[in-house]
Design a protein around this motif. Structure first.
Motif, PDB file in Angstrom:
ATOM      1  N   SER A   1       0.823  -1.197   0.000  1.00 47.08           N
ATOM      2  CA  SER A   1       0.000   0.000   0.000  1.00 47.08           C
ATOM      3  C   SER A   1       0.866   1.260   0.000  1.00 47.08           C
ATOM      4  O   SER A   1       0.568   2.235  -0.698  1.00 47.08           O
ATOM      5  N   GLY A   2       1.963   1.245   0.766  1.00 45.65           N
ATOM      6  CA  GLY A   2       2.861   2.393   0.799  1.00 45.65           C
ATOM      7  C   GLY A   2       3.501   2.656  -0.550  1.00 45.65           C
ATOM      8  O   GLY A   2       3.552   3.809  -1.013  1.00 45.65           O
ATOM      9  N   ILE A   3       3.976   1.609  -1.207  1.00 46.19           N
ATOM     10  CA  ILE A   3       4.596   1.771  -2.530  1.00 46.19           C
ATOM     11  C   ILE A   3       3.568   2.268  -3.544  1.00 46.19           C
ATOM     12  O   ILE A   3       3.871   3.118  -4.392  1.00 46.19           O
TER      13      ILE A   3
ATOM     14  N   MET B   1       1.458   6.954  -6.730  1.00 47.65           N
ATOM     15  CA  MET B   1       0.362   7.887  -6.928  1.00 47.65           C
ATOM     16  C   MET B   1       0.819   9.321  -6.638  1.00 47.65           C
ATOM     17  O   MET B   1       0.497  10.248  -7.383  1.00 47.65           O
ATOM     18  N   PHE B   2       1.593   9.503  -5.575  1.00 45.91           N
ATOM     19  CA  PHE B   2       2.114  10.831  -5.245  1.00 45.91           C
ATOM     20  C   PHE B   2       3.055  11.344  -6.322  1.00 45.91           C
ATOM     21  O   PHE B   2       3.076  12.541  -6.619  1.00 45.91           O
ATOM     22  N   PHE B   3       3.830  10.434  -6.900  1.00 38.64           N
ATOM     23  CA  PHE B   3       4.749  10.847  -7.977  1.00 38.64           C
ATOM     24  C   PHE B   3       3.961  11.377  -9.172  1.00 38.64           C
ATOM     25  O   PHE B   3       4.346  12.371  -9.791  1.00 38.64           O
ATOM     26  N   TYR B   4       2.834  10.719  -9.487  1.00 37.93           N
ATOM     27  CA  TYR B   4       1.981  11.196 -10.575  1.00 37.93           C
ATOM     28  C   TYR B   4       1.369  12.555 -10.229  1.00 37.93           C
ATOM     29  O   TYR B   4       1.206  13.415 -11.099  1.00 37.93           O
TER      30      TYR B   4
ATOM     31  N   LYS C   1      10.565  13.313  -6.992  1.00 37.15           N
ATOM     32  CA  LYS C   1      11.173  12.036  -6.643  1.00 37.15           C
ATOM     33  C   LYS C   1      10.713  11.593  -5.254  1.00 37.15           C
ATOM     34  O   LYS C   1      10.699  12.392  -4.312  1.00 37.15           O
ATOM     35  N   PRO C   2      10.324  10.335  -5.080  1.00 34.40           N
ATOM     36  CA  PRO C   2       9.809   9.864  -3.781  1.00 34.40           C
ATOM     37  C   PRO C   2      10.817  10.054  -2.648  1.00 34.40           C
ATOM     38  O   PRO C   2      12.021   9.837  -2.821  1.00 34.40           O
ATOM     39  N   THR C   3      10.309  10.474  -1.503  1.00 29.05           N
ATOM     40  CA  THR C   3      11.118  10.582  -0.287  1.00 29.05           C
ATOM     41  C   THR C   3      10.885   9.391   0.640  1.00 29.05           C
ATOM     42  O   THR C   3      11.546   9.291   1.677  1.00 29.05           O
ATOM     43  N   TRP C   4       9.927   8.544   0.321  1.00 23.63           N
ATOM     44  CA  TRP C   4       9.586   7.319   1.039  1.00 23.63           C
ATOM     45  C   TRP C   4       8.964   7.584   2.406  1.00 23.63           C
ATOM     46  O   TRP C   4       8.816   6.663   3.208  1.00 23.63           O
ATOM     47  N   GLU C   5       8.591   8.827   2.674  1.00 21.01           N
ATOM     48  CA  GLU C   5       7.885   9.120   3.919  1.00 21.01           C
ATOM     49  C   GLU C   5       6.506   8.466   3.929  1.00 21.01           C
ATOM     50  O   GLU C   5       6.041   7.988   4.977  1.00 21.01           O
ATOM     51  N   VAL C   6       5.866   8.449   2.780  1.00 22.15           N
ATOM     52  CA  VAL C   6       4.524   7.860   2.702  1.00 22.15           C
ATOM     53  C   VAL C   6       4.598   6.352   2.932  1.00 22.15           C
ATOM     54  O   VAL C   6       3.771   5.775   3.651  1.00 22.15           O
ATOM     55  N   THR C   7       5.597   5.711   2.332  1.00 18.42           N
ATOM     56  CA  THR C   7       5.776   4.273   2.576  1.00 18.42           C
ATOM     57  C   THR C   7       6.040   4.021   4.054  1.00 18.42           C
ATOM     58  O   THR C   7       5.500   3.064   4.639  1.00 18.42           O
ATOM     59  N   LEU C   8       6.851   4.866   4.674  1.00 19.77           N
ATOM     60  CA  LEU C   8       7.132   4.731   6.096  1.00 19.77           C
ATOM     61  C   LEU C   8       5.858   4.905   6.918  1.00 19.77           C
ATOM     62  O   LEU C   8       5.665   4.221   7.932  1.00 19.77           O
ATOM     63  N   PHE C   9       4.980   5.802   6.467  1.00 18.00           N
ATOM     64  CA  PHE C   9       3.701   6.003   7.148  1.00 18.00           C
ATOM     65  C   PHE C   9       2.914   4.692   7.193  1.00 18.00           C
ATOM     66  O   PHE C   9       2.390   4.297   8.252  1.00 18.00           O
TER      67      PHE C   9
END
Length: 268
Positions: A173-175, A180-183, A188-196
């Protein structure tokens, strides 16, 4: 979200599962296109389906009216964000995200249901009533994605244990949200959302462990567990979910759209 849901449905269809390949009835071509392209879920007739607690895709008129009023207040607040404290503004974003998504998906579902003579299920089941993180993510928030991830990720990994299955589900789900955020913001992803999402998966794992230890001998009253759950979701969103959007200027884009919409409605 609609793009990823369509991808999930097509992925499930390739394995003979999901809403595009029901076991009890054939799917017409128009229904197939609607399910593949739109964020809708046809209501199941089975009493054992996971969303049986949802009585209808229609909400009580008073509750809808209250949400419309709250959405209007949040819209005005977001349009004048320069005069609002940053923390309060983040709270406004949380409410705007939920109510805006619910109304958008409800409009799509109702319109599609009328055009194709279908009965659809609501995507949200009043998540602000959640009494635990399991309740929030598993039974109330974005049920289409939840059901898809349950079939695609959770159930195949479940044979190695419940905790690995929960962790894998939240990682995927994070990936998915990073893409989706990149779109949305093109940064460039910071991976904070994946960490969330990983953090919430870890917390749900703790919830499961604690519930097994307590074994029903003691539970928090709803008047305590509900505010704690929603407060935890909101605060962790402030910490990890919203910062990438704000850094990418997505809030600025949304504010401009809100102002334009507000000005148009005021002019009319």
């Amino acid at each position: 979200m609609e793009i990823h849901q369509g991808n999930f449905n097509l992925l499930l269809f390739s394995f003979g599962k999901g809403p595009l390949s029901p076991k009890d009835r054939p799917v017409s071509f128009l229904n197939f296109l609607a399910l593949a392209c739109l964020p809708i879920k046809i209501k199941q007739t089975s009493k054992n389906n996971n969303n049986s607690s949802l009585e209808s895709s229609e909400r009580p008129p008073l509750r809808l009216a209250i949400k419309v009023l709250v959405l209007g207040i949040l819209t005005i607040g977001c349009a004048h964000k320069e005069s609002i404290h940053p923390k309060l503004l983040l709270f406004c974003y949380c409410g705007y995200l939920y109510i805006g998504l619910e109304f958008t998906l409800l409009a799509v579902g109702v319109t599609t249901a009328k055009l194709l003579n279908l009965e659809t299920e609501p995507v949200f089941d009043e998540p602000y009533f959640s009494a635990s993180l399991q309740d929030f993510w598993g039974r109330r928030w974005n049920l289409m994605v939840t059901n898809s991830l349950r079939v695609i990720v959770y159930e195949p990994v479940r044979k190695w244990g419940q905790l690995p299955a929960v962790t894998a589900t939240f990682v995927v789900s994070g990936i998915m949200h990073e893409i989706m955020f990149f779109y949305l913001i093109g940064v460039k992803p910071t991976w904070e959302v994946t960490l969330f999402f990983i953090f919430h998966g870890f917390c749900i794992g703790l919830e499961i462990k604690v519930k097994k230890l307590v074994n029903g001998r003691w539970t928090l009253p709803l008047m305590v567990s509900r505010p704690l759950t929603i407060g935890f979701v909101i605060l962790s969103s402030f910490w990890l979910f919203f910062p990438p959007l704000i850094k990418g200027g997505f809030d600025e884009k949304i504010s401009r759209e809100i102002v334009a919409c507000f000005n148009y409605v005021s002019g009319v």
